[in-house]
Scaffold this motif. Sequence first.
Motif, short mmCIF file in Angstrom:
data_model
loop_
_atom_site.label_atom_id
_atom_site.label_comp_id
_atom_site.label_asym_id
_atom_site.label_seq_id
_atom_site.Cartn_x
_atom_site.Cartn_y
_atom_site.Cartn_z
N ALA A 137 1.33 -2.46 5.32
CA ALA A 137 1.66 -3.09 4.05
C ALA A 137 2.84 -4.05 4.19
N ILE A 154 -2.06 -3.28 -4.57
CA ILE A 154 -2.71 -2.30 -3.71
C ILE A 154 -4.19 -2.67 -3.58
N ILE A 157 -2.61 -4.97 -0.32
CA ILE A 157 -2.07 -4.20 0.79
C ILE A 157 -2.59 -2.77 0.81
N ASP A 158 -2.56 -2.17 2.00
CA ASP A 158 -2.88 -0.76 2.15
C ASP A 158 -1.62 0.06 1.88
#
Length: 125
Positions: free
Chosen positions: A58, A10, A52-53
Amino acid sequence: MAKRVLAIGIEPGVADYSTFPQQLTPELVRNYIETQLLRLRGLGYEVTSCLIDLDAAAEAAVTAALRDESFDCIVIGAGLREPKQRLLLFEKVLNLVHRLAPNAAICFNTTPADTAEAVQRWIEP
């Protein structure tokens, strides 16, 4: 030839640190991530980071990373597995890895500071 590792996690700026027992901040987590990537490179691995968001982007980011290169090992960060609200995103990422990198070992770190140990459990440089 060095073994190739993809580290999926993340993006530290969007993570929720309230569920972790430690006093983590985005800056501290970024520092841990960079330290672990440098450590892996120092051990002889080729490493690609995929932060990733928490939204639909993502899946696209993970898909692009897996299609751009082949990897011997994929490490998935602890922040993607916790809190429980991220279960669906974790499953999506895991299934993408399974589908797009079927020959890669899959491992998990338990904190941002033990990524190298997670990789070393499954592959040598």
